[in-house]
Write an enzyme that holds these catalytic residues in place. Structure first.
Site, PDB file in Angstrom:
ATOM      1  N   CYS A   1     -19.449   6.902 -23.335  1.00 24.44           N
ATOM      2  CA  CYS A   1     -20.678   7.613 -22.988  1.00 24.44           C
ATOM      3  C   CYS A   1     -21.093   7.700 -21.551  1.00 24.44           C
ATOM      4  O   CYS A   1     -22.026   7.234 -21.002  1.00 24.44           O
ATOM      5  CB  CYS A   1     -21.922   6.753 -23.798  1.00 24.44           C
ATOM      6  SG  CYS A   1     -21.642   6.804 -25.562  1.00 24.44           S
ATOM      7  N   GLU A   2     -20.333   8.417 -20.817  1.00 24.08           N
ATOM      8  CA  GLU A   2     -20.546   8.576 -19.503  1.00 24.08           C
ATOM      9  C   GLU A   2     -19.850   9.997 -19.062  1.00 24.08           C
ATOM     10  O   GLU A   2     -18.719  10.306 -19.413  1.00 24.08           O
ATOM     11  CB  GLU A   2     -19.488   7.512 -18.474  1.00 24.08           C
ATOM     12  CG  GLU A   2     -20.004   6.119 -18.770  1.00 24.08           C
ATOM     13  CD  GLU A   2     -21.337   5.971 -17.896  1.00 24.08           C
ATOM     14  OE1 GLU A   2     -21.702   6.752 -17.011  1.00 24.08           O
ATOM     15  OE2 GLU A   2     -21.723   4.760 -18.138  1.00 24.08           O
TER      16      GLU A   2
ATOM     17  N   GLY B   1       3.082  -3.081  -4.799  1.00 26.49           N
ATOM     18  CA  GLY B   1       2.898  -3.284  -6.140  1.00 26.49           C
ATOM     19  C   GLY B   1       3.248  -2.046  -6.831  1.00 26.49           C
ATOM     20  O   GLY B   1       3.928  -1.754  -7.861  1.00 26.49           O
TER      21      GLY B   1
ATOM     22  N   ARG C   1      -9.511   4.462 -12.590  1.00 22.04           N
ATOM     23  CA  ARG C   1      -9.357   4.851 -11.162  1.00 22.04           C
ATOM     24  C   ARG C   1      -9.785   6.280 -10.994  1.00 22.04           C
ATOM     25  O   ARG C   1     -10.549   6.441 -10.067  1.00 22.04           O
ATOM     26  CB  ARG C   1      -7.818   4.777 -10.948  1.00 22.04           C
ATOM     27  CG  ARG C   1      -6.988   3.464 -10.784  1.00 22.04           C
ATOM     28  CD  ARG C   1      -5.592   3.592 -10.520  1.00 22.04           C
ATOM     29  NE  ARG C   1      -5.774   4.046  -9.183  1.00 22.04           N
ATOM     30  CZ  ARG C   1      -5.251   5.419  -8.605  1.00 22.04           C
ATOM     31  NH1 ARG C   1      -4.762   6.264  -9.248  1.00 22.04           N
ATOM     32  NH2 ARG C   1      -5.173   5.482  -7.215  1.00 22.04           N
TER      33      ARG C   1
ATOM     34  N   GLY D   1       0.638  -1.276   0.227  1.00 22.75           N
ATOM     35  CA  GLY D   1      -0.056   0.001   0.032  1.00 22.75           C
ATOM     36  C   GLY D   1       0.877   1.387  -0.076  1.00 22.75           C
ATOM     37  O   GLY D   1       0.435   2.569   0.323  1.00 22.75           O
TER      38      GLY D   1
ATOM     39  N   GLU E   1       4.507  -6.362   0.585  1.00 22.67           N
ATOM     40  CA  GLU E   1       3.744  -6.679  -0.708  1.00 22.67           C
ATOM     41  C   GLU E   1       3.665  -5.359  -1.427  1.00 22.67           C
ATOM     42  O   GLU E   1       2.527  -4.978  -1.979  1.00 22.67           O
ATOM     43  CB  GLU E   1       2.500  -7.408  -0.640  1.00 22.67           C
ATOM     44  CG  GLU E   1       2.519  -8.729   0.004  1.00 22.67           C
ATOM     45  CD  GLU E   1       1.277  -9.406   0.519  1.00 22.67           C
ATOM     46  OE1 GLU E   1       1.186 -10.494   0.757  1.00 22.67           O
ATOM     47  OE2 GLU E   1       0.142  -8.665   0.379  1.00 22.67           O
TER      48      GLU E   1
END
Length: 489
Positions: A394-395, A321, A363, A277, A319
């Site tokens: 179309c948003e 990423g 995101r 994180g 971890e």
């Protein structure tokens, strides 16, 4: 996102740049710069050369940057744990970005790999990853996924429910995995620490799908220790994503240490996995904690908590990423239309529409994530204009960069680059509006190569069993946007 009182609808953090062409070093890949012609160059390859060869939208990944960051993170945690006489294992969190090439890069730099599904496991194995250096996560692993993990000898499995404990014990026992060959497992624990991040990214609070509460974990540990086909080797927690600072990790470590000390009475517990994180910079105002400082602060906090309780300090696992791959990626788009929109008496905003959008970067729509953007094929001396980079879907929420200052002369055909897209953009990509997903190109030493082929409309139609006739005859079938990829640039 709050606005400045004297600039309505403009985020407080967004300042008018002195140089609208400048690339903020903390946001862009280390290998990115502008050349003498004003073009953005990454890994020795210019943005316009990448567009000419591979088309747009295009994910571009700096291979040397990924490798260097993997080495840096591993070295930081190795050094921090060595000071206390223990060892660290750094897993690459493959959900951030996964392909066989990236797995080879990170494992080649000494990282293990964390996977969460049968598909991710298959990619890691296809890349030649050592099964013993894989960790398997997930709150609802299927029987087939657990059977495959046992079959190939996955290094550890993080268990997430009592049902899964029993299910895994049966599978492991059936495979003859007892005693010394029992399957290593860790218990996913929610420490109750709320990361200072978006609610959907905070994963240690109690009211969510992952793991066990601190109160429930001892009974789970006791049950695992009764099962001869499983070996309890540690605890796992993860407090969220895109976190700056060490305070949350330190508090989580304190709570986890209480449980760790309690469980030691029933047997060894050689590993604490504190997850990942660690945040990166998406805009010039973001200030992520340097990885060496993070590593030292987190490890020292765990050591301090163990010392207070008079228990041995276990080996630690992490971890990361996004911290490995995020800043190494950029996405290239071509501008299609530019439209000034008067939003108030004081403000006009340029809506800059590009040929990608929420299908290649979900995101902003999912989390309200902020990004930056720059013209990539030229520089401009035009005055900065407040812009919103939007996609083709179309948003109304199809936003790529919510607020940014771009040169006021941005125009159709311009090449736009959005940095810090190495993590979770490719991973979350979709075919919304039947848009094919872009290719991924790796750059290094002045050469570019496709590491994940882009999709075509023909690819999408091939899955529709109601299609009749030869779809390849359509002028849009091969691709509606990209030339045929070549091997190098």
């Amino acid at each position: 996102m709050s606005a400045s009182p004297d600039r309505p609808l403009v985020p407080e953090w967004l300042a008018v740049p002195r140089d609208v062409n400048a690339l903020a070093a903390e946001v862009w890949p280390d290998a990115a710069h502008r050349d003498d012609r004003g073009e953005v160059v990454v890994g020795g390859v210019s943005a316009s050369a990448l567009r000419a060869q591979f088309g747009t939208p295009l994910y571009v990944l700096d291979e040397d940057g990924v490798r260097a960051r993997a080495r840096e993170v591993k070295a930081a945690f190795d050094a921090a744990t060595a000071r206390h006489g223990i060892h660290a294992r750094v897993y690459y969190a493959s959900k951030a970005f996964l392909s066989t090439e990236v797995v080879r890069w990170v494992t080649g730099e000494g990282l293990a790999v964390d996977v969460a599904t049968g598909g991710e496991l298959a990619v890691a194995l296809a890349a030649g990853a050592d099964p013993a250096r894989l960790g398997l996560h997930g709150n609802n692993k299927s029987v087939a996924e657990l059977e495959r993990a046992i079959e190939i000898g996955v290094g550890s499995i993080v268990v997430d429910s009592l049902i899964e404990v029993e299910r895994l014990a049966v599978i492991s026992d059936r495979a003859g995995r007892r005693g010394e060959s029992a399957q290593n497992v860790l218990i996913r624990v929610n420490t109750g620490v709320h990361a200072e991040t978006h609610d959907f990214l905070a994963t240690a609070h109690e009211d969510q799908k992952f793991g066990f509460s601190l109160a429930a974990a001892p009974a789970v540990a006791a049950r695992i220790r009764e099962l001869p086909s499983l070996r309890l080797v540690g605890l796992h927690c993860h407090i969220g994503s895109q976190i700056f600072g060490t305070a949350g990790f330190a508090e989580s470590a304190s709570r986890l240490a209480d449980l760790y000390a309690e469980l030691l009475a029933g047997g060894d517990l050689p590993v604490l996995n504190l997850g990942g994180g660690f945040g990166i910079a998406y805009t010039s105002v973001d200030e992520p904690t340097p990885i060496a400082q993070l590593a030292e602060g987190i490890v020292d906090a765990v050591a301090r908590e163990c010392e207070v309780r008079g228990v041995p300090l276990p080996n630690l696992a992490f971890e990361p990423g996004r911290a490995i791959v995020g800043r190494a990626g950029i996405t290239l788009y071509e501008v299609g239309t530019v439209k000034p929109v008067v939003v108030s008496d004081e403000l006009t905003r340029l809506y800059v529409s590009v040929d990608g959008g929420m299908s290649d970067n979900a995101r902003p729509a999912l989390y309200g994530a902020q990004y930056s953007a720059r013209l990539a094929a030229r520089v401009s001396d035009a005055a900065p204009a407040l812009a919103r980079v939007v996609g083709r879907h179309c948003e109304s929420g199809d936003i790529v960069v919510d607020a940014e200052y771009l040169p006021g002369d941005v125009a159709p055909g311009d090449l736009l680059a959005v940095p810090a897209t190495g993590a979770y953009c490719f991973s979350l990509a979709s075919n919304y509006n039947y848009v094919p997903r872009p290719p991924v190109v790796a750059v290094s030493g002045g050469a570019a190569r496709v590491i994940v082929r882009g999709e075509t409309i023909e690819d999408l139609l091939a899955r529709d069993l109601g299609v009749t006739g030869d779809v390849s005859a359509s002028p849009l079938a091969a691709s509606d946007r990209t030339p045929a990829p070549k091997e190098s640039a």
